[in-house]
Structures are given as structure tokens and as C-alpha cells.
Design an enzyme around this catalytic site. Structure first.
Site, mmCIF file in Angstrom:
data_model
loop_
_atom_site.group_PDB
_atom_site.id
_atom_site.type_symbol
_atom_site.label_atom_id
_atom_site.label_comp_id
_atom_site.label_asym_id
_atom_site.label_seq_id
_atom_site.Cartn_x
_atom_site.Cartn_y
_atom_site.Cartn_z
ATOM 1 N N CYS A 2 36.821 29.297 49.603
ATOM 2 C CA CYS A 2 36.610 29.003 51.024
ATOM 3 C C CYS A 2 37.081 30.166 51.894
ATOM 4 O O CYS A 2 38.061 30.837 51.576
ATOM 5 C CB CYS A 2 37.403 27.770 51.429
ATOM 6 S SG CYS A 2 37.034 26.335 50.453
ATOM 7 N N ARG A 27 33.083 35.951 49.390
ATOM 8 C CA ARG A 27 34.058 35.137 48.660
ATOM 9 C C ARG A 27 33.390 34.003 47.891
ATOM 10 O O ARG A 27 33.983 33.448 46.972
ATOM 11 C CB ARG A 27 35.084 34.540 49.641
ATOM 12 C CG ARG A 27 35.918 35.587 50.334
ATOM 13 C CD ARG A 27 36.728 34.977 51.466
ATOM 14 N NE ARG A 27 37.768 34.102 50.983
ATOM 15 C CZ ARG A 27 38.999 34.503 50.673
ATOM 16 N NH1 ARG A 27 39.317 35.763 50.786
ATOM 17 N NH2 ARG A 27 39.888 33.645 50.249
ATOM 18 N N TRP A 75 33.629 26.114 49.618
ATOM 19 C CA TRP A 75 33.264 26.138 48.201
ATOM 20 C C TRP A 75 33.753 24.803 47.667
ATOM 21 O O TRP A 75 34.965 24.574 47.563
ATOM 22 C CB TRP A 75 33.951 27.314 47.522
ATOM 23 C CG TRP A 75 33.488 27.586 46.127
ATOM 24 C CD1 TRP A 75 32.424 28.371 45.762
ATOM 25 C CD2 TRP A 75 34.072 27.106 44.911
ATOM 26 N NE1 TRP A 75 32.316 28.402 44.397
ATOM 27 C CE2 TRP A 75 33.309 27.631 43.836
ATOM 28 C CE3 TRP A 75 35.151 26.283 44.598
ATOM 29 C CZ2 TRP A 75 33.596 27.370 42.504
ATOM 30 C CZ3 TRP A 75 35.434 26.021 43.272
ATOM 31 C CH2 TRP A 75 34.659 26.561 42.245
ATOM 32 N N ASN A 104 41.492 25.798 53.356
ATOM 33 C CA ASN A 104 41.226 26.400 52.049
ATOM 34 C C ASN A 104 42.365 25.965 51.135
ATOM 35 O O ASN A 104 43.527 26.095 51.499
ATOM 36 C CB ASN A 104 41.195 27.938 52.186
ATOM 37 C CG ASN A 104 41.019 28.634 50.850
ATOM 38 O OD1 ASN A 104 40.727 27.999 49.839
ATOM 39 N ND2 ASN A 104 41.202 29.948 50.852
ATOM 40 N N GLY A 105 42.024 25.411 49.963
ATOM 41 C CA GLY A 105 43.069 24.949 49.049
ATOM 42 C C GLY A 105 42.781 23.528 48.614
ATOM 43 O O GLY A 105 41.675 23.020 48.801
ATOM 44 N N GLU A 485 33.045 41.803 28.391
ATOM 45 C CA GLU A 485 32.809 42.094 29.804
ATOM 46 C C GLU A 485 31.303 42.268 30.071
ATOM 47 O O GLU A 485 30.793 41.798 31.087
ATOM 48 C CB GLU A 485 33.608 43.352 30.193
ATOM 49 C CG GLU A 485 33.451 43.841 31.612
ATOM 50 C CD GLU A 485 33.852 42.831 32.683
ATOM 51 O OE1 GLU A 485 34.399 41.768 32.365
ATOM 52 O OE2 GLU A 485 33.555 43.104 33.863
ATOM 53 N N LYS A 489 29.257 39.939 32.656
ATOM 54 C CA LYS A 489 28.492 40.499 33.778
ATOM 55 C C LYS A 489 27.064 39.976 33.753
ATOM 56 O O LYS A 489 26.527 39.559 34.773
ATOM 57 C CB LYS A 489 28.453 42.034 33.720
ATOM 58 C CG LYS A 489 29.696 42.770 34.080
ATOM 59 C CD LYS A 489 30.078 42.770 35.550
ATOM 60 C CE LYS A 489 30.950 41.601 35.886
ATOM 61 N NZ LYS A 489 32.359 41.725 35.688
ATOM 62 N N GLU A 492 26.883 36.097 34.596
ATOM 63 C CA GLU A 492 27.277 35.598 35.917
ATOM 64 C C GLU A 492 26.314 35.992 37.023
ATOM 65 O O GLU A 492 26.226 35.284 38.031
ATOM 66 C CB GLU A 492 28.713 35.988 36.275
ATOM 67 C CG GLU A 492 28.954 37.433 36.587
ATOM 68 C CD GLU A 492 30.407 37.702 36.993
ATOM 69 O OE1 GLU A 492 31.034 36.838 37.598
ATOM 70 O OE2 GLU A 492 30.887 38.806 36.704
ATOM 71 N N HIS A 508 30.457 35.088 10.798
ATOM 72 C CA HIS A 508 31.122 33.805 10.570
ATOM 73 C C HIS A 508 30.450 32.651 11.316
ATOM 74 O O HIS A 508 31.076 31.633 11.553
ATOM 75 C CB HIS A 508 32.606 33.918 10.937
ATOM 76 C CG HIS A 508 33.312 34.941 10.109
ATOM 77 N ND1 HIS A 508 33.831 34.658 8.863
ATOM 78 C CD2 HIS A 508 33.519 36.256 10.320
ATOM 79 C CE1 HIS A 508 34.360 35.768 8.356
ATOM 80 N NE2 HIS A 508 34.184 36.742 9.220
ATOM 81 N N LYS A 607 34.477 34.642 44.891
ATOM 82 C CA LYS A 607 35.107 35.935 44.617
ATOM 83 C C LYS A 607 36.552 35.758 44.161
ATOM 84 O O LYS A 607 36.981 36.377 43.205
ATOM 85 C CB LYS A 607 35.037 36.825 45.864
ATOM 86 C CG LYS A 607 35.652 38.209 45.674
ATOM 87 C CD LYS A 607 34.903 39.007 44.621
ATOM 88 C CE LYS A 607 35.551 40.349 44.337
ATOM 89 N NZ LYS A 607 35.071 40.904 43.051
#
Ligand code: M6R
Length: 612
Positions: A2, A27, A75, A104-105, A485, A489, A492, A508, A607
Site C-alpha cells: 500500500c 510499490r 494492495w 498501510n499494514g 534468480e 525473474k 514474476e 532426481h 515492490k
């Protein structure tokens, strides 16, 4: 997550609030809203989707005038993505106070508070925890908004950054924080409050950060800060070190691409003033006071999430190799809940771009409470993690706006290598050894510049596989976290399913996935495990997989084994992740663009993840 913007001053609030929300769009959010006090009356608009939807709504609703207002990008945590769940939220209209809040929270005890308020006759119109807080403030309001906010927050557990206005007090904005970021920009006869400095710097470079459990009452020409128990506290107004150009797109189409290209310059900043070639020393002012304690520590644990976790993994290799201290890495979210053993001499290093990731912050607090020394490798100066640590090293890579982390990753790896050298030099490493390593570090930015020249080649190669829905990324040793990574990338931002794993692990189980034409990306640079990786490549080829390799310049052998090869400059094995990651970042970027995805604001992502 948020984003919060609030304004009190003498200028029209709405344009400032909307512009601030746009600055915070990176964000991540799913809806937005604004409330402005106009002629003693609250005017509100909320809309699902982008800030431009909110702008259109405001235009339709007529003028939103007034010089005091609050605005928010949400969010979703509690309740679905709907207009009614978007912020601001109001207190119970029956009380007639006209209080509006953005938050926010997470209010952890919102359910019991809601029951209490319902019994008192409150009716709720949304599914959010924030509305409960708005009602609680309304319930305890007795003509003084600051006091009501303090009283309500004393009843709350959880995390919050809030901004509150009240129709009955048209000259007062009250803000408060615990756990979620909040900053107050101090201008002439005005204050701009925001989740981070990007929404403030266009108006003022003077600002203060609110400490946890602190409330600020802002009028147009004064402010007062106190604890939730009304004990006055000092706020230190400081100059923000921020260049507006750093958060502008410039000639780039997306922030992610801009930030990928910024990596050489960013790393030069990371190194600047910290490298003493002649003395074979690394100079890290932020941790110099703890140097002895660090060098004699018994165990080092790197904690982080997402991309930062991949940097943690690399940090472990570097610390063991250069610092010769037993090291480990852990998802911060797992570390904190697994009853971790923290013996004397344990150092926990929290790695985070934003410095606000809830899991990483909580892991750090847990480690500290068990007696560990807490270090930070953080980008955002003054962030919660940086303030919670005993000492730390900033990345200095500049603001990262794209949700997909790129330049912060190389910054984190660079700092981890510097930290390892710092420790190693105080233990076993000779000045000569360190100098050689520093020379290699110094050449990394130029090596990345060369890797960036691959962009067109990578784009063409990616095009061949763009319809494929499943990809594998494999590597060994330090190339394993790079493979992880690369997979992160790709998934996402392009929403292609991608898995990363150690190349040896493929046999395996995952090898069953490989069918004709499946793209398998190998990070296969010349290093101590090169031959082994070649064997893994053969295993993929004989099952019809398409091999794409990131390889060392001059390696002709690999050409016959891979459909596409991205050559990167030869650098020492320990530093290879800094260059091998670049083709994978570019590949993910091009794939997302080809698939028409919103590169900088991928769906469902934020973010900085400030909730657990
Ligand atoms: O701000 P942090 O570095 O603590 O963030 C950690 C992760 O949330 C972050 O790296 C995330 O995985 C990114 N979207 C990766 O690109």
C-alpha cells in the site's frame, strides 16, 4: 505494498495527492482512493484499478478542492479488490464526526475490536481491518483528533502507517506509524506525508521519518510528535539525498530495463570510497566499530526473501570462501518460526532492497532477541531494517522502482563480497590476495557493460521460445542461485512457469518434465563445476530439450551443445553471479514485453512486501 500520500498546506491538495500516488505506483496496488476536506466537508473517491481510473472518477464527481487531503493505493489483504474495500475508510456515520483514514499494514486484533464495536452499535460497510481502526478512532473521539488517534492506537496490535483527517478539524492532519514505513516532508507552510521519499522530493527535500509508536499532529505551519502515550518526542528533520532524475524513466520504456542498464553505474557507486587497493583493504564505515566482533564470530546466517534470498545464498558461498566462517542462509520467513539456535558469536545478516520486508524485519528482531549481532545489507537509507540493525552496509544503487529487482541484486552480491573480504582480511587473507580480488571487483561494472550488449541477441533467442509455458533454469555452485534468480525473474513478470534448481537435482525428479522443445537455461560458465554441467546439458539434449546457455566468452565447446549461447566476460568464479545474471534479466524482460505484460507492475505483486 500500500502507498500513502497526505497533504496539508496552502495549495490545492488533489493534484499533489494524485501525483504522489503515481510516484508510488511501483510499490504495487490493486485500487486507489482519495479524500479531501473541501469547505469543511469530506469529499471521497475510490476506484479499483489504476490511479488513472481514480482521476477519471474525480473528474466525473466534479471539483475536489481543498488544501488538506489523504490518498492511498491499496494492495488487498483483508477483503477482496472492490471499491468499497479501497481506502480511505470512514468512522461510523451515525457519530457525525466525519473521520477518514488511510492505512498501510495489518491490524492483527481487528476481529476482537470489530466485535467490541459492533456490540456498541457500529455498522461496517467494508471487509477491511482499516475500517475497524477508523471506527475505533471515531468511538474514542472527543473533539481532539490527535488524542483520539493516540487512544485508538493504544488498543491496536499489528502494523500500521496511517494518515487521518476529521471534518470537525479542518486544519489538522494526524499521522502515525508502527512497523510500516512513513515519512513526513517539511515544506514552507505545508507538509507532504508519504510511504517513501519518491512522493515527497518534488515538493521538498527536508523530511523526517516517524519512529515506531509515534504520532505526528501536523497543522499548516507547525508539527508536534509524541508517542501513543502522548510523551513528546523529537523528530529530526534531515536533508533527503535523492535525485528526482533517478526516479524518472528518461528514454527507457520501462523502469526494469532502465535499472538493468544502470547496473554498471550503480555498482561503481557501491564500490566508491570503499576500496583501498594499495592497502589491500575494504573500507566499510558502517560496520567498522564491530569489525573485531564480526571477525571473531562463529557463525553467519544470511536472511532475506525473493531476490534478496538469492543474494543471501551467494553471500554464504562468499563468506565461507573468503571469510572462512561457517555460514548459512535461510528464508527470513522460515528462520523466525523454526525456533532458530542462536549461540554466542552468531551474526544474522538481513538482506533487503526496501528494508521494509516484514518477514526479514521480523527474522532480524527474532535473532536479536536471542542475542545475535544484527547486520543489514540494505538499499533504502533509514528504512525499518536499517534502523533495527546493529550496523550495516548500504547498497547505494539508487531507488529501484521496477517490481522485479535487478540492480539491487547485483548491489547485494557486491556488498556480500565486500563484507566477506572485510572479514577475511581480518582473519586469513593477505593484503595481496585482497588487492587481487579488489582489482577483479573493480572490473565488474565494465564486464556488465559488455554483457548488456547482448540485449538484441537475447531478444531474438527469446522470441523462439516465447510460446513455451514451462522453462527450467539450472546451475551448480554459485550458478545455482543465479538459476533461481533467472527463473524468478521470468515467472514474476511474464507469468511463464519457470523452475530453478541445482543442475544435479534435475535427475532426481524434474527430468521427467523435459520433453521435446522445452527450454532449459543452463548457467554454464567456466568454473570448477563446468565439466559436470556439460554432462547435465547432455542429459537434457538427449531428451529433446532446447538448451540455452550462459557461458564464458571464448568457450567454443559449448556451441555444439546449446541452441543459443549468451557469452559473458570471464571473471573470477566467486564474482560470476554479477555478470551471469544479466542475460537472464534481459531474457525475462524481453519475454514479458513480447507477451504484452505490464513489466514494471506485474499482477498480484508489490515492490515491498510489508505483510507476512
Ligand atoms: O525489498 P526486499 O529486497 O526485502 O524484497 C524481497 C523480495 O520481496 C523481492 O526481492 C521480490 O522477490 C522481487 N519481486 C524480486 O524481483
Amino acid at each position: 505494498m500500500c502507498g500513502i500520500v497526505a497533504y496539508i498546506g496552502r495549495r490545492p491538495a488533489t493534484p499533489i495527492l494524485l501525483e504522489g500516488l503515481k510516484r508510488l505506483e511501483y510499490r504495487g496496488y490493486d485500487s486507489a482512493g482519495v479524500a479531501v476536506l473541501e469547505g469543511g466537508k469530506l469529499k471521497m473517491a475510490r476506484a479499483v484499478g489504476r490511479v488513472r481510473n481514480l482521476e477519471e472518477l474525480i473528474e466525473k464527481q466534479g471539483k475536489f478542492e481543498g488544501s488538506l487531503g489523504i490518498a492511498h493505493t491499496r494492495w488487498a489483504t483483508h477483503g477482496g479488490v472492490t471499491d468499497k474495500n479501497a481506502h480511505p475508510h470512514c468512522d461510523d456515520s451515525k457519530l457525525g464526526h466525519g473521520i477518514a483514514i488511510i492505512h498501510n499494514g495489518i491490524i492483527e486484533n481487528y476481529a476482537s475490536l470489530k466485535t467490541y464495536l459492533t456490540e456498541k452499535g457500529h455498522t461496517f460497510v467494508s471487509d477491511t481491518d482499516t475500517e475497524v481502526l477508523a471506527h475505533l478512532i471515531g468511538e474514542v473521539y472527543k473533539g481532539d483528533l490527535e488524542k483520539a488517534v493516540q487512544a485508538a492506537l493504544r488498543e491496536v496490535t499489528g502494523a500500521y502507517a496511517i494518515a487521518v483527517v476529521c471534518q470537525k478539524e479542518p486544519d489538522v492532519l494526524v499521522v502515525a506509524r508502527k512497523g510500516s514505513p512513513l515519512m513526513v516532508g517539511v515544506g514552507k507552510d505545508e507538509y507532504v506525508v508519504a510511504s517513501d521519499s519518491s512522493a515527497i522530493v518534488a515538493h521538498t527535500t527536508q523530511a523526517f521519518t516517524l519512529a515506531d509508536y509515534t504520532v505526528a499532529k501536523l497543522t499548516r505551519d507547525s508539527f508536534r510528535t509524541s508517542t501513543v502515550d502522548d510523551v513528546p518526542v523529537n523528530a529530526q528533520v534531515k536533508e533527503l539525498e535523492f535525485d528526482l532524475a533517478e526516479i524518472e524513466l528518461g528514454n527507457f520504456e520501462h523502469y526494469m530495463l532502465k535499472e538493468i542498464y544502470e547496473q554498471p553505474r550503480a555498482l561503481r557507486m557501491t564500490l566508491q570510497g570503499r576500496v583501498d587497493m594499495r592497502g589491500g583493504q575494504i573500507v566499510l564505515g558502517g560496520i567498522s566499530q564491530l569489525a573485531r566482533q564480526l571477525a571473531t564470530s562463529r557463525r553467519i546466517v544470511f536472511v532475506g526473501q525473493g531476490t534478496a534470498l538469492h543474494a543471501c545464498m551467494i553471500g554464504t558461498y562468499l563468506m565461507e570462501e573468503l571469510g572462512k566462517i561457517p555460514s548459512d542462509w535461510s528464508y527470513a520467513s522460515e528462520f523466525r518460526y523454526r525456533n532458530p539456535i542462536v549461540e554466542e558469536g552468531t551474526v544474522v545478516v538481513a538482506v533487503s532492497q526496501s528494508g521494509e520486508t516484514a518477514d526479514t524485519l521480523a527474522a532480524l528482531q527474532e535473532a536479536k532477541s536471542r542475542g545475535a549481532m544484527a547486520l543489514g545489507i540494505v538499499n533504502v537509507v533509514g528504512s525499518s531494517i536499517s534502523r533495527e540493525t546493529d550496523a550495516g552496509v548500504y547498497l547505494r544503487v539508487g531507488p529501484e522502482i521496477g517490481v522485479a529487482s535487478t540492480k539491487a541484486f547485483v548491489g547485494q552480491v557486491m556488498v556480500a563480497s565486500m563484507l566477506s573480504l572485510f572479514v577475511g582480511r581480518r582473519r586469513y587473507l593477505s593484503a595481496d590476495h585482497v588487492t587481487k580480488f579488489l582489482q577483479a571487483l573493480d572490473r565488474i561494472p565494465a564486464a556488465i557493460e559488455r554483457a548488456l550488449l547482448l540485449s538484441d541477441h537475447i531478444k531474438k533467442a527469446t522470441e523462439k521460445y516465447i510460446e513455451r509455458e514451462n522453462w527450467l533454469f539450472l546451475g551448480r555452485g554459485l550458478n545455482w542461485p543465479v538459476a533461481l534468480e533467472g527463473a524468478l525473474k521470468l515467472k514474476e513478470i511474464s507469468y511463464i512457469h519457470a523452475e530453478g534448481m541445482p543442475a544435479a537435482e534435475m535427475k532426481h525428479g524434474p527430468i521427467a518434465l523435459i520433453d521435446k522443445g522445452m527450454p532449459v537455461v543452463f548457467v554454464a560458465t567456466r568454473n570448477s563445476q563446468y565439466e559436470k554441467v556439460l554432462s547435465n546439458i547432455q542429459e537434457v539434449r538427449s531428451r529433446g530439450g532446447h538448451v540455452i546457455a550462459v557461458a564464458t566468452e571464448g568457450d567454443e565447446d559449448i556451441k555444439s551443445m546449446a541452441e543459443d549461447v549468451f557469452y559473458v566476460p570471464d571473471v573470477p568464479e566467486l564474482l560470476q553471479p554479477l555478470v551471469t545474471v544479466v542475460p537472464l534479466q534481459l531474457m525475462a524482460y524481453h519475454a514479458a514485453v513480447m507477451r504484452g505484460k505490464d513489466v514494471d507492475k506485474p499482477r498480484n505483486l508489490a515492490k515491498s512486501v510489508t505483510v507476512e
